[in-house]
Write an enzyme that holds these catalytic residues in place. Structure first.
Site, mmCIF file in Angstrom:
data_model
loop_
_atom_site.group_PDB
_atom_site.id
_atom_site.type_symbol
_atom_site.label_atom_id
_atom_site.label_comp_id
_atom_site.label_asym_id
_atom_site.label_seq_id
_atom_site.Cartn_x
_atom_site.Cartn_y
_atom_site.Cartn_z
ATOM 1 N N GLY A 15 0.808 -1.212 0.000
ATOM 2 C CA GLY A 15 0.000 0.000 0.000
ATOM 3 C C GLY A 15 0.838 1.257 0.000
ATOM 4 O O GLY A 15 2.053 1.210 0.183
ATOM 5 N N GLY B 52 0.714 5.313 1.550
ATOM 6 C CA GLY B 52 0.063 6.258 2.441
ATOM 7 C C GLY B 52 0.218 7.673 1.929
ATOM 8 O O GLY B 52 0.625 7.897 0.789
ATOM 9 N N SER B 53 -0.095 8.640 2.775
ATOM 10 C CA SER B 53 -0.044 10.044 2.373
ATOM 11 C C SER B 53 1.376 10.512 2.098
ATOM 12 O O SER B 53 1.576 11.488 1.371
ATOM 13 C CB SER B 53 -0.681 10.917 3.458
ATOM 14 O OG SER B 53 -0.012 10.733 4.702
ATOM 15 N N HIS B 54 2.363 9.827 2.669
ATOM 16 C CA HIS B 54 3.738 10.256 2.437
ATOM 17 C C HIS B 54 4.724 9.096 2.419
ATOM 18 O O HIS B 54 5.923 9.298 2.473
ATOM 19 C CB HIS B 54 4.163 11.253 3.528
ATOM 20 C CG HIS B 54 4.006 10.714 4.917
ATOM 21 N ND1 HIS B 54 2.827 10.815 5.609
ATOM 22 C CD2 HIS B 54 4.862 10.053 5.719
ATOM 23 C CE1 HIS B 54 2.971 10.250 6.798
ATOM 24 N NE2 HIS B 54 4.190 9.784 6.890
ATOM 25 N N GLY B 55 4.219 7.873 2.321
ATOM 26 C CA GLY B 55 5.120 6.738 2.324
ATOM 27 C C GLY B 55 4.507 5.499 1.710
ATOM 28 O O GLY B 55 3.299 5.422 1.483
ATOM 29 N N VAL C 34 4.120 1.243 1.994
ATOM 30 C CA VAL C 34 4.055 0.245 3.057
ATOM 31 C C VAL C 34 4.391 -1.127 2.482
ATOM 32 O O VAL C 34 3.831 -1.538 1.456
ATOM 33 C CB VAL C 34 2.659 0.227 3.712
ATOM 34 C CG1 VAL C 34 2.627 -0.779 4.855
ATOM 35 C CG2 VAL C 34 2.284 1.613 4.216
ATOM 36 N N LYS D 205 6.536 1.046 7.019
ATOM 37 C CA LYS D 205 6.251 2.252 6.245
ATOM 38 C C LYS D 205 7.547 2.993 5.974
ATOM 39 O O LYS D 205 8.270 3.371 6.890
ATOM 40 C CB LYS D 205 5.272 3.159 6.990
ATOM 41 C CG LYS D 205 4.728 4.304 6.144
ATOM 42 C CD LYS D 205 3.576 4.980 6.860
ATOM 43 C CE LYS D 205 2.907 6.026 5.984
ATOM 44 N NZ LYS D 205 1.756 6.662 6.663
ATOM 45 N N ASP E 143 -7.616 12.546 7.965
ATOM 46 C CA ASP E 143 -7.691 11.783 6.710
ATOM 47 C C ASP E 143 -8.504 10.503 6.902
ATOM 48 O O ASP E 143 -8.091 9.423 6.473
ATOM 49 C CB ASP E 143 -6.294 11.460 6.202
ATOM 50 C CG ASP E 143 -6.252 11.256 4.686
ATOM 51 O OD1 ASP E 143 -7.214 11.664 4.006
ATOM 52 O OD2 ASP E 143 -5.256 10.700 4.193
#
Length: 360
Positions: free
Chosen positions: A23, A25-28, A30, A48, A148
């Protein structure tokens, strides 16, 4: 919080192989990793890693580690296991190690399995669990605002309990960052730093609830109107609330009251007047008042039939058939009628190539 060895993390992710990417995320990004726990056992975890190695994203991930480590453990907030760091030039970039969530996201469940949508009891239970997660965050001192809340940030653990993840945009209530969030879920009242409040998360929860009830995306440009808020609000004004109900799965008569109540809660959360929106604690209280329905288990003797009959079936969600009855979890009511073998089998599947049995 444990400090992991960076080289072990690299090894556990097979050098951050794309095959282990689970996946973004907003800045990384996973990754799934296999790391040894303190007792020496190999354990699946989620790591992450920053998508871009620069100061701003590094601060966000450090902030996420700080916020998660400050929280008391909660059954519906992702658990931070520890961290490590990667040397990059003259600085160290943080990496976050979290519990592994093997059963995907609410977004996938609602939108990527069109022929196997979640049951209504499951939807009510997820809404309650997310509300409990928000209550935990908002009751912290100072309050933590996620900023978020959305279906892609709700993941399911091995027991199909939902957990709120991705605290990359989260802030403590005493902060004043620039507005941020995801279009479609973002509170229109959150226009400047001074407008930051827990009610921003409540608005996003309202959007999420409409998504749970309708099976429609928050923003869908293929539909008119594209906004789930505009679409649902129009139907409510026309007193056509039944049209909001996800047509892919029938709504039992005994759960129609739950549907109407949850829709009412969603519309309150979306109120333009922030003071009219309920707080997270009110959400929990109201959702706990929904009509309870019992849950049951699939008998163990049916295991051989799973692989024989359903090896080619699609992925399905099935908490209701596995979880024993509890007092605070919404489930399925079998008390008023008998369930035939055929009906039970129709709810069982074996995920291809993985040998993982899941239930509807």
């Amino acid at each position: 919080m444990e400090e992991f060895d960076y080289e072990e993390v690299v090894k556990g992710t097979d050098s951050f192989s794309p095959s282990n990417l689970i996946g973004r995320g907003s800045h990384g990004s996973v990754y799934k990793a296999s790391l040894r726990s303190n007792n020496g056992r190999l354990t699946s975890v989620a790591v992450k890693k920053l998508s871009h190695a620069h100061e701003e994203t590094s601060k966000k991930l450090s902030n996420e580690i700080s916020l998660l480590s400050s929280l008391s453990p909660h059954p519906h907030v992702v658990k931070l296991l520890g961290s490590t760091s990667q040397r990059h030039g003259h600085c160290h970039l943080p990496l976050l190690v979290m519990e592994f969530m093997p059963n995907g996201s609410l977004h996938e469940l609602l939108h990527k399995s069109p022929d196997s949508p979640p049951s209504w009891p499951t939807r009510f239970r997820v809404a309650l669990q997310v509300a409990r997660a928000l209550e935990s965050l908002h009751s912290s001192e100072p309050p933590i605002i996620h900023r978020d809340v959305k279906s892609t940030n709700i993941l399911f653990d091995s027991e199909w309990d939902s957990k709120l993840i991705d605290f990359g945009l989260a802030v403590s209530g005493d902060g004043s960052p620039s507005p941020a969030g995801t279009i479609g879920y973002l509170d229109p009242a959150y226009t400047c730093p001074s407008k930051l409040s827990t009610k921003n998360d409540i608005f996003s929860f309202g959007v999420l609830t409409l998504e749970i009830l309708s099976g429609r995306k928050a923003i869908d440009v293929s539909k008119e109107p594209s906004s789930i808020i505009d679409w649902a609000t129009s139907l409510v004004k026309k007193q056509q609330t039944r049209s909001i109900c996800d047509s892919r799965v029938s709504l039992p008569v005994n759960l129609e009251g739950n549907f109407r109540q949850l829709l009412h809660i969603a519309m309150r959360c979306l109120s333009p007047n922030e003071s009219s929106r309920p707080c997270a604690r009110e959400l929990v209280v109201e959702l706990e008042r929904l009509r309870p329905v019992k849950e049951t288990r699939i008998p163990s003797w049916m295991s051989p039939l799973r692989s024989i009959i359903f090896s080619r079936q699609r992925r399905k969600f099935a908490e209701e058939c596995r979880r024993p009855c509890t007092t605070d979890v919404v489930g399925v009511d079998f008390a008023r009628g008998k369930l035939s073998l055929r009906e039970v089998l129709a709810d069982i599947t074996l995920e291809e190539n993985k040998g993982i049995t899941r239930f509807k």
